[in-house]
Design a protein around this motif. Structure first.
Motif, mmCIF file in Angstrom:
data_model
loop_
_atom_site.group_PDB
_atom_site.id
_atom_site.type_symbol
_atom_site.label_atom_id
_atom_site.label_comp_id
_atom_site.label_asym_id
_atom_site.label_seq_id
_atom_site.Cartn_x
_atom_site.Cartn_y
_atom_site.Cartn_z
ATOM 1 N N ASP A 1 -2.939 19.850 -52.790
ATOM 2 C CA ASP A 1 -3.027 20.129 -51.398
ATOM 3 C C ASP A 1 -4.437 20.192 -51.249
ATOM 4 O O ASP A 1 -4.844 20.635 -50.021
ATOM 5 N N THR A 2 -5.385 19.556 -52.001
ATOM 6 C CA THR A 2 -6.909 19.952 -51.843
ATOM 7 C C THR A 2 -7.517 18.340 -51.756
ATOM 8 O O THR A 2 -6.906 17.418 -52.047
ATOM 9 N N PRO B 1 -0.492 12.740 -60.392
ATOM 10 C CA PRO B 1 0.569 14.076 -59.894
ATOM 11 C C PRO B 1 1.594 14.206 -61.212
ATOM 12 O O PRO B 1 1.866 13.400 -61.908
ATOM 13 N N VAL B 2 1.934 15.561 -61.226
ATOM 14 C CA VAL B 2 2.957 16.088 -62.016
ATOM 15 C C VAL B 2 4.071 16.558 -61.367
ATOM 16 O O VAL B 2 3.903 17.102 -60.035
ATOM 17 N N HIS B 3 5.308 15.979 -61.851
ATOM 18 C CA HIS B 3 6.458 16.048 -60.955
ATOM 19 C C HIS B 3 7.445 17.053 -60.996
ATOM 20 O O HIS B 3 8.186 17.513 -60.564
ATOM 21 N N GLY C 1 -13.141 27.014 -60.838
ATOM 22 C CA GLY C 1 -12.514 27.294 -59.576
ATOM 23 C C GLY C 1 -12.407 26.037 -58.778
ATOM 24 O O GLY C 1 -13.497 25.274 -59.002
ATOM 25 N N LEU C 2 -11.653 25.686 -57.721
ATOM 26 C CA LEU C 2 -11.908 24.460 -56.837
ATOM 27 C C LEU C 2 -13.089 24.709 -55.939
ATOM 28 O O LEU C 2 -13.531 23.720 -55.434
ATOM 29 N N THR C 3 -13.177 25.900 -55.507
ATOM 30 C CA THR C 3 -14.225 26.071 -54.434
ATOM 31 C C THR C 3 -15.753 25.961 -55.043
ATOM 32 O O THR C 3 -16.576 25.558 -54.367
ATOM 33 N N ARG C 4 -15.846 25.926 -56.414
ATOM 34 C CA ARG C 4 -17.384 25.857 -56.888
ATOM 35 C C ARG C 4 -17.360 24.336 -57.494
ATOM 36 O O ARG C 4 -18.347 23.930 -57.896
ATOM 37 N N GLY C 5 -16.196 23.675 -57.176
ATOM 38 C CA GLY C 5 -16.305 22.043 -57.742
ATOM 39 C C GLY C 5 -17.168 21.387 -56.963
ATOM 40 O O GLY C 5 -17.444 21.406 -55.932
#
Length: 131
Positions: A46-47, A55-57, A116-120
């Motif tokens: 969701d980012t 995607p992984v299902h 982490g995603l915020t530092r990507g």
């Protein structure tokens, strides 16, 4: 389904019930790549970073079986000028095309757990960095 590929700890097959997906089966104890891919997908789906991942299902209760969207093999010409900096295992076979987009389909090893995603950040990678 049909055997597609294998790596250090997994084998990959076409998913017979849905050929737009693959089944990844862990063959070696202690690697947990299926679990890592599941966790990464749960965190990125969701980012803004989701577009870089197949995607992984589904994942089995013990993590040994994972179902993921199937990609088309990528070529050198498909590599974008920039990729998120958390991708570290820059082997062309770890990436593919999904609906024409360049995505990672083997992302059990990456720096998301550390950065982490915020530092990507987006980063340019030289051709020498690709193996």
């Amino acid at each position: 389904g049909k055997f597609l590929s294998s790596g250090i700890s997994r084998v990959v097959y076409e998913y017979t019930l849905d050929p737009t997906k693959v089944v990844k089966i862990e063959t070696s104890a202690g690697f947990f790549q299926n679990v890592l891919e599941w966790e990464v997908w749960q965190n990125v789906r969701d980012t803004r970073w989701a577009k870089w991942f197949a995607p992984v299902h589904y994942i089995s209760d013990n993590g040994s079986v994972l179902i993921q969207s199937r990609t088309v093999p990528a070529q050198k010409r498909d590599i974008p000028k920039q990729l998120p900096d958390f991708f570290t295992d820059l082997k062309l076979e770890n990436f593919g095309l999904l609906d024409g987009r360049f995505v990672a389909h083997d992302y059990g090893f990456n720096l998301l757990l550390f950065n982490g995603l915020t530092r990507g950040r987006m980063k340019s990678f030289s051709e020498k960095e690709w193996t």
